[in-house]
Each structure stands twice: as structure tokens, then as C-alpha cells.
Design a protein around this motif. Structure first.
Motif, short mmCIF file in Angstrom:
data_model
loop_
_atom_site.label_atom_id
_atom_site.label_comp_id
_atom_site.label_asym_id
_atom_site.label_seq_id
_atom_site.Cartn_x
_atom_site.Cartn_y
_atom_site.Cartn_z
N GLY A 144 0.80 -1.22 0.00
CA GLY A 144 0.00 0.00 0.00
C GLY A 144 0.83 1.26 0.00
N THR A 145 0.19 2.35 -0.40
CA THR A 145 0.77 3.68 -0.31
C THR A 145 -0.38 4.69 -0.39
N VAL A 146 -0.09 5.94 -0.10
CA VAL A 146 -1.13 6.98 -0.14
C VAL A 146 -1.38 7.41 -1.58
N GLN A 147 -2.65 7.54 -1.93
CA GLN A 147 -2.99 7.95 -3.28
C GLN A 147 -2.37 9.32 -3.59
N GLY A 148 -1.81 9.44 -4.79
CA GLY A 148 -1.16 10.67 -5.18
C GLY A 148 0.31 10.75 -4.81
N ASP A 149 0.85 9.79 -4.05
CA ASP A 149 2.27 9.82 -3.76
C ASP A 149 3.08 9.76 -5.05
N LEU A 150 4.21 10.37 -5.03
CA LEU A 150 5.05 10.52 -6.21
C LEU A 150 5.31 9.20 -6.92
N LYS A 156 2.62 0.98 -9.51
CA LYS A 156 1.58 0.28 -10.26
C LYS A 156 2.20 -0.63 -11.31
N THR A 157 3.29 -0.17 -11.92
CA THR A 157 3.99 -1.00 -12.90
C THR A 157 4.60 -2.22 -12.23
N SER A 161 -2.21 -4.96 -9.72
CA SER A 161 -3.42 -4.94 -8.90
C SER A 161 -3.13 -5.20 -7.42
N GLN A 162 -1.91 -5.59 -7.10
CA GLN A 162 -1.54 -5.82 -5.70
C GLN A 162 -1.27 -4.52 -4.95
N LEU A 163 -1.19 -3.41 -5.68
CA LEU A 163 -0.97 -2.11 -5.04
C LEU A 163 -2.32 -1.52 -4.62
N LYS A 164 -2.45 -1.20 -3.35
CA LYS A 164 -3.66 -0.59 -2.82
C LYS A 164 -3.37 0.86 -2.45
N LEU A 165 -4.28 1.76 -2.81
CA LEU A 165 -4.10 3.18 -2.54
C LEU A 165 -5.03 3.62 -1.41
N PHE A 185 4.45 1.86 1.77
CA PHE A 185 5.47 2.81 1.34
C PHE A 185 5.06 4.22 1.74
N ALA A 186 6.01 4.98 2.25
CA ALA A 186 5.75 6.37 2.64
C ALA A 186 7.08 7.11 2.68
#
Length: 274
Positions: A144-150, A156-157, A161-165, A185-186
Motif C-alpha cells: 500500500g501507499t497513499v494515493q497521489g504519492d510521487l 503500479k507498474t 493490482s496488488q498495489l492498494k491506494l 510505502f511512505a
């Protein structure tokens, strides 16, 4: 840190005005125009320890910096809390003088707005239950990570689909705690702040190993204030005021108060994340 959105998110915002500490005979250090005369109009996302608004007052690393700037320039502060998606739209539309919220200086953002000189350094990090520090160690696992993070497009690449925002770090941390994701990630500053608040008990956190597939992992990023394009006099004043805070040690003390190393104030030559 957010990616640029071209539409303003429709949500309710509360504007608040915080008087800067200034005498009636205050003389500004520089001359420039602001959106509202006599006022530093800013928008701020909740991105601790960089910024948040508490009881109508701008707080955090960048909040303290901007209070010093406002005092030097004899300005009152009008702070508007916004979500991450709106943090840059106010700047590109000329509705605010400056945005605060741990914004990484990126080449992509620089195409549609300007940045102050670098304020301090930050870097990408991982929170996990298994003490990992590399992307490859998490292959095939939900992260996971915060939506809009750099780094969202690159993650995503890597993870598909395993990445959650998530809307914020706290929400992603809750899913990590409940076992819905394997790692989060942060930015290092956000993680250090969470650790100091006792939120990371039972977790590990590490700087991400450099990986060419994710630009932000290659070297610490420089944080800056987004400002409107063409605001040269305003930028020059902000840069000069921040440089004074750097030279007299105030900036280092601000960083230390919020859990970062004083050395984060040593930003080096200005650069953009590509």
C-alpha cells in the motif's frame, strides 16, 4: 506529495486566518504581491510532520517555516486545509500564494507551476512486519501507499493490482496492522513522525534500497513549496527568507523538533525528481 490533478475535488474546506506576529511599524524584508494584500494565502494538506492545521493554526515543519516567513514579510497567514488532490490546483489556478504538505520537487510538477528553492531532504521508506527494504522482497504481495504519492505510477507498474491506494498514511497503516497488506510505502519523515507517536510498535521501517525502476528510491528528494508560475518576486523573497533560517540554524532546529535529523537541512544543489 501528490500527482497533479486537472480538476478540483468538490469537498468542503474551512478557511482560517492566523495573525502573524508583527508590530504596527513592521517593515517587510522584500517587496512582492500576494493574492490578498497583507496576507499569505496558503493551502495545506495533512501530512505530518510536514504540515497540518490544528485549532485554526498551521503546524508542522513547513508551518513553522511559513510563520517565520510571514513575520519577516509583515503578513498575516490565511490557511486553508485541503485534501491531497486539491493541494496543487489552488496554485495552478492562482487561488493561493503557496502550498504546504511535504511536496517533492519534480520535473512533472514544474511543468505547470513553480517551486521555491529546496527546503529539506526526504526519502522513500518501507514499513513492514518482516523487516524488508527492497521491492523485490515484496513481489506478488499486496502493498500500500497513499494515493497521489510521487511513486504511485511506478509502483503500479511493479505491483499491478496488488498495489492498494489509501487516502492517508493512517488508513494504510491500519490495513498493514490487520494483515491486509504486507508493506506500506511512505516518506521517511511521515514514518519517523508515526514512530515518535508510538504508532509503529511491532513494525519495522527502513529506507528503500535504490532501484532504477522507482526514481524516488535513487536518492533523497528535495521538498519545496509549490507557488504560482510567474511569481518571481514572491519566489525570490521566500527563498531569501528560508536561506536566512538555514544560515542562522533555525531550520535545523525546526527539523529536529519534528523528529528529523538536522542534516536534512543540507539540501545541496537544487534538482528535480525526473
Amino acid at each position: 506529495m501528490t500527482t497533479i490533478k486537472t480538476t478540483l475535488i468538490a469537498t468542503a474546506f474551512l478557511a482560517c486566518t492566523v495573525p502573524a506576529a508583527m508590530a504596527e511599524d513592521c517593515t517587510p524584508k522584500h517587496s512582492f504581491e500576494t493574492v490578498k494584500p497583507g496576507t499569505l494565502s496558503l493551502v495545506a494538506t495533512t501530512y505530518r510532520p510536514a504540515t497540518w492545521i490544528e485549532n485554526g493554526e498551521i503546524m508542522g515543519i513547513e508551518g513553522e517555516i511559513l510563520k517565520h516567513v510571514a513575520a519577516m514579510e509583515c503578513l498575516e497567514i490565511e490557511a486553508r486545509p485541503v485534501d491531497a488532490a486539491a493541494g496543487l490546483n489552488y496554485i495552478t489556478r492562482g487561488r493561493a500564494d503557496i502550498s504546504a504538505g511535504g511536496w517533492y520537487r519534480t520535473a512533472e510538477r514544474d511543468k505547470v507551476l513553480d517551486f521555491s528553492a529546496p527546503l529539506y531532504l526526504d526519502q522513500m521508506a518501507i514499513v513492514s512486519t518482516e523487516d524488508v527494504n527492497a521491492f523485490d522482497e515484496l513481489e506478488g504481495q499486496p502493498v500500500g501507499t497513499v494515493q497521489g504519492d510521487l511513486w504511485v505510477p511506478e509502483l503500479k507498474t511493479l505491483f499491478g493490482s496488488q498495489l492498494k491506494l489509501y487516502p492517508n498514511f493512517s488508513a494504510s497503516l491500519q490495513d498493514l496492522r490487520n494483515g491486509r497488506i504486507s508493506a506500506n510505502f511512505a516518506s521517511n519523515s511521515v514514518i519517523v513522525n508515526a514512530d515518535s507517536a508510538g504508532q509503529l510498535e511491532g513494525f519495522y521501517y527502513n529506507a528503500v534500497q535504490p532501484d532504477e525502476r522507482v526514481a524516488a528510491s535513487m536518492m533523497p528528494s528535495q521538498v519545496g513549496f509549490p507557488v504560482p508560475e510567474g511569481s518571481a518576486d514572491f519566489q525570490a523573497a521566500i527563498n531569501a527568507d528560508v536561506q536566512q533560517l538555514r544560515e542562522d540554524g533555525t531550520l535545523a532546529e525546526i527539523l529536529k523538533r519534528h523528529g528529523l535529523e538536522a542534516s536534512a537541512a543540507n539540501v545541496g544543489d537544487a534538482r528535480f525528481v525526473q
